[in-house]
Design an enzyme around this catalytic site. Structure first.
Site, PDB file in Angstrom:
ATOM      1  CG  ASP A  70      -7.654  -5.637   4.880  1.00 24.99           C
ATOM      2  OD1 ASP A  70      -7.229  -5.904   6.011  1.00 24.99           O
ATOM      3  OD2 ASP A  70      -7.647  -4.484   4.406  1.00 24.99           O
TER       4      ASP A  70
ATOM      5  CD  GLU B 241      -9.810  -1.408   8.167  1.00 22.06           C
ATOM      6  OE1 GLU B 241      -8.891  -1.992   8.778  1.00 22.06           O
ATOM      7  OE2 GLU B 241      -9.691  -0.962   7.004  1.00 22.06           O
TER       8      GLU B 241
ATOM      9  CD  GLU C 222      -3.012  -1.108   2.231  1.00 25.34           C
ATOM     10  OE1 GLU C 222      -2.703  -0.607   3.326  1.00 25.34           O
ATOM     11  OE2 GLU C 222      -4.124  -1.581   1.984  1.00 25.34           O
TER      12      GLU C 222
HETATM   13  C1  BDP Z   1      -6.212  -2.176   5.937  1.00 23.19           C
HETATM   14  C2  BDP Z   1      -6.512  -0.807   6.456  1.00 23.19           C
HETATM   15  C3  BDP Z   1      -5.362   0.141   6.345  1.00 23.19           C
HETATM   16  C4  BDP Z   1      -4.133  -0.500   6.944  1.00 23.19           C
HETATM   17  C5  BDP Z   1      -3.869  -1.816   6.267  1.00 23.19           C
HETATM   18  C6  BDP Z   1      -2.733  -2.591   6.901  1.00 23.19           C
HETATM   19  O1  BDP Z   1      -7.632  -0.312   5.756  1.00 23.19           O
HETATM   20  O2  BDP Z   1      -5.717   1.329   7.002  1.00 23.19           O
HETATM   21  O3  BDP Z   1      -3.033   0.334   6.826  1.00 23.19           O
HETATM   22  O4  BDP Z   1      -4.976  -2.638   6.369  1.00 23.19           O
HETATM   23  O5  BDP Z   1      -3.029  -3.541   7.614  1.00 23.19           O
HETATM   24  O6  BDP Z   1      -7.153  -3.025   6.483  1.00 23.19           O
HETATM   25  O7  BDP Z   1      -1.581  -2.296   6.671  1.00 23.19           O
END
Ligand code: BDP
Length: 688
Positions: free
Chosen positions: A340, A368, A267
């Site tokens: 996720d 989340e 990401e």
């Molecule tokens: C996702 C989240 C994000 C996190 C990412 C992570 O939306 O904010 O940074 O995972 O785990 O679920 O790195």
């Protein structure tokens, strides 16, 4: 409620002090009912806490004597202890403290105290805080960070800070958590600057006596960003030296520092691949710097690229080639599911895959994708389902729990992490029932075989039992309390996760949230320019022919990442568990499911049953009013109202949207939608 009960409760109400509670005491509300003599020849900050806790919360026989003995016993492992009626024995001071908390919990819950050796499942049991250095929390729903402040004096450590950190450490110790990563995985490089490290030192000092070690998330480009180097290439000599020096600096001020957590090449975060190096190159370089001090690297496997045909396959594809190439103080941190933290996913196939590399589960305590701090969703059933999933790595019975806790691979490092839901809110977690998820994570990290029911039972007794004003209520819980409060509320907790799955994404649907808030529904959400794998249509694949992601051998073939017989089981429609149906298969709307209904009708029933169940939760909660102090009662009542409105939005949004493709009526016996799809789309009603 019968009249007799009503009178009994009313009388109870008169005598019991139901004064308002703000939830700040968590599950540690109990005060002692008598004196206890503690015999212990040792003195240390940890032992002193143990003694103090015993005196403060003793609910055993008044005047009893209890001995705390540090004596090694080869059956007692790590932080484990031996509990008996009048002795707690352990190898370490921390083992004694854990034994004390166990004894006190048993006194409060009425669980029998007998001779027993109790060892933790995992060596390292950590919280991960996604706290930014500017006080905000990524995916935090309970106020700002307890560790970081914003503004001018943000690095000044106050007495209030220390009090809060002490309370936090105590709560963690009471459930066996022994480590914490205090900053976001999307890590600011600033945290490694000396002035920030002084604050880390102050935090570590408060946490230390409670056995909670401090860890940091680090940004892989730190050598370039704060070190002034021209590169952060992990094989560059200057970079290696920079990390060594930094690690030395940290251990000089925090001798028991735990290690680093790294989100690399994920990401948009920097990582070794930016320099043509591998995950193993990056992780090992940091591991070598930490090794002399006993530190570890938790290297995350949460990676995926925009172009892949199936995000669910990527972590496995990217990490399996490096199996066996990581140092022994590196552990690969893997989210429970392959995508996720969805309301339901099958376990990530990376569990049960690696033979020579240590792996650890990452669970998400903060909700989340499960209604933030608004929905009552008890997560122990989700985690239990995951931990007890059979990977078949070494034949039947190779559960995720046994693959990760050292049972099947005895010499590996073992650890488990939970993404924290803690913030500055008085009740710590935003929702009183969200505290149960913090509690459940700790308890499962300590004992990964505990049942959700046991955890819910303990937590409710500790958190909601009303003691007499003089704290003299006997240990036994009244039948009346059990029947009218404990059992119905426990039932809500145990059903709540399945209920959320039903009103959000039943039958294996996943990731159909609107936008990045990950709160309300948005199966339609796909604005131009947004990465395809960040939009719901990528996941549900609905069209007039059907719905679901084909991950069979005719589709993305993600099934092949699982061992047999799972591979065939998931691949074959006849054997694929219904809860994963649309995770693994793209099916026509008129496909017949186990109930005999068509897929479309079944979806309608599931969404509706989720909504109806929340309505039942409301009724159950209203009935327990006399057993809960007014503040916590109304707080939860109001959250349930909102959850119910939200469940209605979820149901209407998903059914009306998917109906455009199924072109079938919503079964007539089901309550009709109350919103129009157009309004739901325009307003993004639940954008929390
Ligand atoms: C996702 C989240 C994000 C996190 C990412 C992570 O939306 O904010 O940074 O995972 O785990 O679920 O790195």
């Amino acid at each position: 409620m019968c009249k007799r009960n009503f009178i009994a409760i009313s009388l109870l109400f008169l005598f019991i002090n139901l004064s308002a509670e703000d939830g700040h005491s968590l599950w540690l509300r109990s005060k002692s009912t008598g004196s206890v003599n503690v015999v212990c020849s040792e003195n240390s900050p940890t032992i002193n806490i143990a003694k103090q806790e015993l005196k403060q919360a003793w609910r055993g026989k008044t005047g009893a004597t209890i001995a705390l003995t540090i004596k090694s016993d080869k059956l007692i492992k790590d932080d484990g202890f031996k509990l008996s009626f009048n002795t707690i024995q352990a190898n370490t001071d921390l083992g004694i403290l854990y034994g004390v908390y166990e004894l006190l919990r048993r006194q409060q819950t009425g669980e029998p105290i007998r001779d027993e050796i109790i060892n933790p499942s995992y060596e390292r049991r950590l919280l991960n805080h996604w706290d930014n250095l500017t006080e905000t929390i990524e995916r935090g729903y309970a106020g700002g960070s307890i560790f970081w402040r914003n503004g001018k004096d943000s690095l000044v450590v106050t007495e209030e800070d220390k009090t809060l950190w002490r309370e936090y450490a105590r709560a963690n110790a009471s459930i066996g958590i022994n480590g914490t990563v205090i900053n976001n995985v999307n890590a600011s490089p600033l945290v490694l600057k000396s002035e920030y490290l002084m604050r880390v030192k102050a935090i570590a000092e408060v946490l230390r006596p409670y056995g909670v070690k401090t860890y940091l998330s680090v940004n892989f480009s730190s050598p370039a960003i704060i070190g002034g180097l021209s590169t952060s290439d992990p094989l560059n000599a200057k970079v290696i030296k920079w990390w060594r020096d930094k690690v030395n600096e940290i251990y000089k001020i925090i001798p028991d520092f735990g290690g680093f957590l790294v989100k690399a090449n994920s990401e948009g975060q920097p990582g070794p691949q930016d320099f043509g190096r591998t995950h193993a190159d990056g992780a090992n370089m940091l591991a070598d710097a930490l090794k002399p001090f006993g530190g570890i690297v938790m290297w995350r496997a949460f990676v995926y690229s925009a172009t892949s045909d199936d995000r669910a396959k990527q972590a496995y594809e990217e990490f399996m080639p490096f199996e066996g190439q990581f140092r022994d103080n590196v552990i690969i941190q893997i989210k429970n599911g392959p995508v996720d933290f969805q309301p339901r996913e099958p376990f990530s196939p990376l569990f049960g895959a690696m033979e020579k590399t240590a792996v650890m589960p990452e669970l998400q305590i903060t909700q989340e994708y499960l209604g933030h701090a608004i929905h009552l969703v008890f997560l122990a059933p989700l985690w239990q389902e995951f931990l007890q999933s059979d990977t078949y790595q070494k034949g039947a019975g190779s559960t995720v729990a046994r693959c990760t806790d050292g049972t099947l691979f005895p010499k590996r490092l073992t650890a488990i992490a939970g993404v924290s839901n803690i913030g500055l809110d008085v009740n710590w977690c935003g929702h009183h029932f969200a505290q149960a998820n913090w509690y459940a994570f700790g308890r499962l990290a300590w004992n990964n075989n505990l049942s959700s029911e046991t955890i819910a039972d303990e937590w409710l007794k500790l958190t909601f039992y009303n003691y007499n004003s003089d704290q003299s209520e006997p240990i036994a819980f009244s039948d009346d309390w059990e029947e009218n409060f404990l059992n119905p509320v426990k039932q809500i907790m145990l059903e709540s996760r399945e209920v959320a799955v039903n009103y959000m994404m039943p039958l294996g649907l996943h990731h159909i949230f609107a936008a990045d808030h990950h709160y309300g529904p948005g199966p339609w959400w796909a604005p131009a320019g947004v990465r395809r794998d960040w939009t719901p249509p990528y996941y549900h694949q609905a069209d007039t022919n059907g719905i679901g992601f084909d991950r069979t051998d005719k589709g993305s073939d993600a099934v092949s990442q699982y061992h047999e017989p799972l591979r065939s089981q998931f691949n074959d429609l006849k054997t694929c568990p219904e809860e994963y149906l649309l995770w693994f298969h793209h099916l026509p709307w008129n496909y017949t499911v186990k109930s005999g209904r068509t897929l479309w009708d079944e979806m309608c029933y599931r969404y509706d049953s989720g909504l109806q169940a929340v309505r039942e939760f409301q009724k159950t909660w209203d009935r327990v009013e006399l057993y809960v102090d007014p503040d916590r009662f109304t707080h939860v009542q109001s959250k349930l109202r909102r959850q119910c409105r939200n469940a209605q939005v979820w149901k209407d949004a998903c059914l009306l949207y998917f109906q455009q493709f199924s072109r079938k009526p919503i079964p007539y016996e089901i309550d009709r939608p109350v919103y129009d799809l157009k309004d739901l789309i325009e307003m993004d009603m639940l954008s929390q």
